[in-house]
Design a protein around this motif. Structure first.
Motif, PDB file in Angstrom:
ATOM      1  N   ALA A  69     -13.626   8.381  11.898  1.00  0.00           N
ATOM      2  CA  ALA A  69     -12.545   7.450  12.249  1.00  0.00           C
ATOM      3  C   ALA A  69     -12.538   6.244  11.319  1.00  0.00           C
ATOM      4  CB  ALA A  69     -12.688   6.995  13.696  1.00  0.00           C
ATOM      5  N   LEU A  70     -13.712   5.754  10.942  1.00  0.00           N
ATOM      6  CA  LEU A  70     -13.771   4.606  10.042  1.00  0.00           C
ATOM      7  C   LEU A  70     -13.258   4.975   8.665  1.00  0.00           C
ATOM      8  CD1 LEU A  70     -14.466   1.659   9.633  1.00  0.00           C
ATOM      9  CD2 LEU A  70     -16.831   2.354   9.130  1.00  0.00           C
ATOM     10  N   ARG A  71     -13.642   6.146   8.159  1.00  0.00           N
ATOM     11  CA  ARG A  71     -13.149   6.597   6.847  1.00  0.00           C
ATOM     12  C   ARG A  71     -11.619   6.687   6.843  1.00  0.00           C
ATOM     13  NH1 ARG A  71     -13.989  12.627   5.279  1.00  0.00           N
ATOM     14  NH2 ARG A  71     -12.371  12.683   6.835  1.00  0.00           N
ATOM     15  N   GLU A  72     -11.053   7.282   7.880  1.00  0.00           N
ATOM     16  CA  GLU A  72      -9.597   7.417   7.974  1.00  0.00           C
ATOM     17  C   GLU A  72      -8.925   6.052   8.061  1.00  0.00           C
ATOM     18  OE1 GLU A  72      -5.806   9.000   8.213  1.00  0.00           O
ATOM     19  OE2 GLU A  72      -7.670   9.999   7.645  1.00  0.00           O
ATOM     20  N   THR A  73      -9.501   5.139   8.811  1.00  0.00           N
ATOM     21  CA  THR A  73      -8.950   3.790   8.933  1.00  0.00           C
ATOM     22  C   THR A  73      -8.953   3.077   7.584  1.00  0.00           C
ATOM     23  OG1 THR A  73      -9.619   3.646  11.243  1.00  0.00           O
ATOM     24  CG2 THR A  73      -9.233   1.561  10.097  1.00  0.00           C
ATOM     25  N   ILE A  74     -10.037   3.197   6.842  1.00  0.00           N
ATOM     26  CA  ILE A  74     -10.131   2.561   5.523  1.00  0.00           C
ATOM     27  C   ILE A  74      -9.091   3.148   4.574  1.00  0.00           C
ATOM     28  CG2 ILE A  74     -11.598   2.308   3.472  1.00  0.00           C
ATOM     29  CD1 ILE A  74     -13.995   2.142   5.500  1.00  0.00           C
ATOM     30  N   GLU A  75      -8.942   4.453   4.576  1.00  0.00           N
ATOM     31  CA  GLU A  75      -7.952   5.090   3.695  1.00  0.00           C
ATOM     32  C   GLU A  75      -6.543   4.634   4.043  1.00  0.00           C
ATOM     33  OE1 GLU A  75      -8.799   9.277   3.978  1.00  0.00           O
ATOM     34  OE2 GLU A  75     -10.583   9.088   2.716  1.00  0.00           O
ATOM     35  N   ARG A  76      -6.228   4.532   5.328  1.00  0.00           N
ATOM     36  CA  ARG A  76      -4.901   4.057   5.735  1.00  0.00           C
ATOM     37  C   ARG A  76      -4.696   2.589   5.370  1.00  0.00           C
ATOM     38  NH1 ARG A  76      -3.284   6.756  11.543  1.00  0.00           N
ATOM     39  NH2 ARG A  76      -3.851   8.882  10.989  1.00  0.00           N
ATOM     40  N   ALA A  77      -5.738   1.790   5.520  1.00  0.00           N
ATOM     41  CA  ALA A  77      -5.634   0.369   5.176  1.00  0.00           C
ATOM     42  C   ALA A  77      -5.313   0.209   3.691  1.00  0.00           C
ATOM     43  CB  ALA A  77      -6.928  -0.366   5.529  1.00  0.00           C
ATOM     44  N   PHE A  78      -5.984   0.953   2.846  1.00  0.00           N
ATOM     45  CA  PHE A  78      -5.715   0.862   1.414  1.00  0.00           C
ATOM     46  C   PHE A  78      -4.331   1.408   1.070  1.00  0.00           C
ATOM     47  CE2 PHE A  78     -10.130  -0.170   0.793  1.00  0.00           C
ATOM     48  CZ  PHE A  78     -10.111  -0.956  -0.354  1.00  0.00           C
ATOM     49  N   ALA A  79      -3.856   2.384   1.814  1.00  0.00           N
ATOM     50  CA  ALA A  79      -2.533   2.945   1.542  1.00  0.00           C
ATOM     51  C   ALA A  79      -1.419   1.951   1.860  1.00  0.00           C
ATOM     52  CB  ALA A  79      -2.331   4.225   2.347  1.00  0.00           C
ATOM     53  N   GLU A  80      -1.625   1.111   2.866  1.00  0.00           N
ATOM     54  CA  GLU A  80      -0.536   0.215   3.263  1.00  0.00           C
ATOM     55  C   GLU A  80      -0.718  -1.238   2.866  1.00  0.00           C
ATOM     56  OE1 GLU A  80      -1.358  -1.042   7.821  1.00  0.00           O
ATOM     57  OE2 GLU A  80      -0.741   1.034   7.534  1.00  0.00           O
ATOM     58  N   HIS A  81      -1.928  -1.644   2.526  1.00  0.00           N
ATOM     59  CA  HIS A  81      -2.175  -3.057   2.198  1.00  0.00           C
ATOM     60  C   HIS A  81      -1.643  -3.397   0.805  1.00  0.00           C
ATOM     61  CE1 HIS A  81      -4.142  -6.935   2.513  1.00  0.00           C
ATOM     62  NE2 HIS A  81      -4.590  -6.766   1.286  1.00  0.00           N
ATOM     63  N   ARG A  82      -1.055  -4.555   0.689  1.00  0.00           N
ATOM     64  CA  ARG A  82      -0.557  -5.042  -0.600  1.00  0.00           C
ATOM     65  C   ARG A  82      -1.339  -6.289  -0.977  1.00  0.00           C
ATOM     66  NH1 ARG A  82       0.490  -0.668  -0.695  1.00  0.00           N
ATOM     67  NH2 ARG A  82       2.406   0.287  -0.048  1.00  0.00           N
ATOM     68  N   VAL A  83      -1.960  -6.241  -2.147  1.00  0.00           N
ATOM     69  CA  VAL A  83      -2.722  -7.400  -2.604  1.00  0.00           C
ATOM     70  C   VAL A  83      -1.773  -8.434  -3.205  1.00  0.00           C
ATOM     71  CG1 VAL A  83      -4.851  -6.118  -2.999  1.00  0.00           C
ATOM     72  CG2 VAL A  83      -3.176  -6.308  -4.835  1.00  0.00           C
ATOM     73  N   THR A  84      -2.269  -9.662  -3.321  1.00  0.00           N
ATOM     74  CA  THR A  84      -1.510 -10.750  -3.922  1.00  0.00           C
ATOM     75  C   THR A  84      -2.351 -11.353  -5.037  1.00  0.00           C
ATOM     76  OG1 THR A  84      -2.432 -12.440  -2.451  1.00  0.00           O
ATOM     77  CG2 THR A  84      -0.447 -11.271  -1.688  1.00  0.00           C
ATOM     78  N   THR A  85      -1.770 -12.250  -5.814  1.00  0.00           N
ATOM     79  CA  THR A  85      -2.545 -12.907  -6.859  1.00  0.00           C
ATOM     80  C   THR A  85      -3.635 -13.776  -6.239  1.00  0.00           C
ATOM     81  OG1 THR A  85      -0.863 -14.629  -6.988  1.00  0.00           O
ATOM     82  CG2 THR A  85      -0.748 -12.879  -8.612  1.00  0.00           C
TER      83      THR A  85
END
Length: 135
Positions: A69-85
């Motif tokens: 569950a943690l691995r899946e959560t991390i993968e989803r977080a990276f898929a939707e998160h947008r970084v900023t400067t």
């Protein structure tokens, strides 16, 4: 039967290491690798609490939710998160403290739903149409 010894290098290979063998190092390596791959971050800088804080939140999340569950959560977080400067990477501390509470319930609900379907197929011999209607 003796247990096999897993080296630190093997624990860092999160793509091939069985989920049962994951630990804090594995999760940390996954997050560092995904930052490098998705955002081009060569030097990972931990959240404000430092590496000890991040290791603690990772350990707690592994204990509470399990590695799958943690691995899946991390993968989803990276898929939707947008970084900023201002925040050019996604740290483990931020991900687990702020993003995990939003994504993890979805991951756990989907895992439970999948488990019910598999159980129904094995135990009840339901057809695909009956399962679709049940969900």
């Amino acid at each position: 039967m003796p247990t096999r010894k897993i080296t630190a290098e093997q624990r860092k290979d999160w793509r091939t290491l069985p989920l049962a063998d994951w630990n804090t190092l594995t999760v940390m390596t996954q997050i560092i690798d995904l930052n490098r791959e998705r955002y081009g971050i060569d030097v990972y800088i931990p959240a404000a609490g430092g590496y000890r804080f991040e290791q603690g939140v990772i350990k707690r999340a592994l204990t509470l939710y399990g590695s799958e569950a943690l691995r899946e959560t991390i993968e989803r977080a990276f898929a939707e998160h947008r970084v900023t400067t201002q925040y050019p990477q996604l740290t483990a501390g931020f991900l687990i403290t702020y993003i995990l509470p939003r994504i993890m319930p979805q991951v756990l609900a989907e895992a439970k739903r999948k488990e019910r379907v598999e159980s129904a197929v094995v135990n009840g011999g339901m057809t695909a149409e009956e399962i679709a209607g049940w969900l």
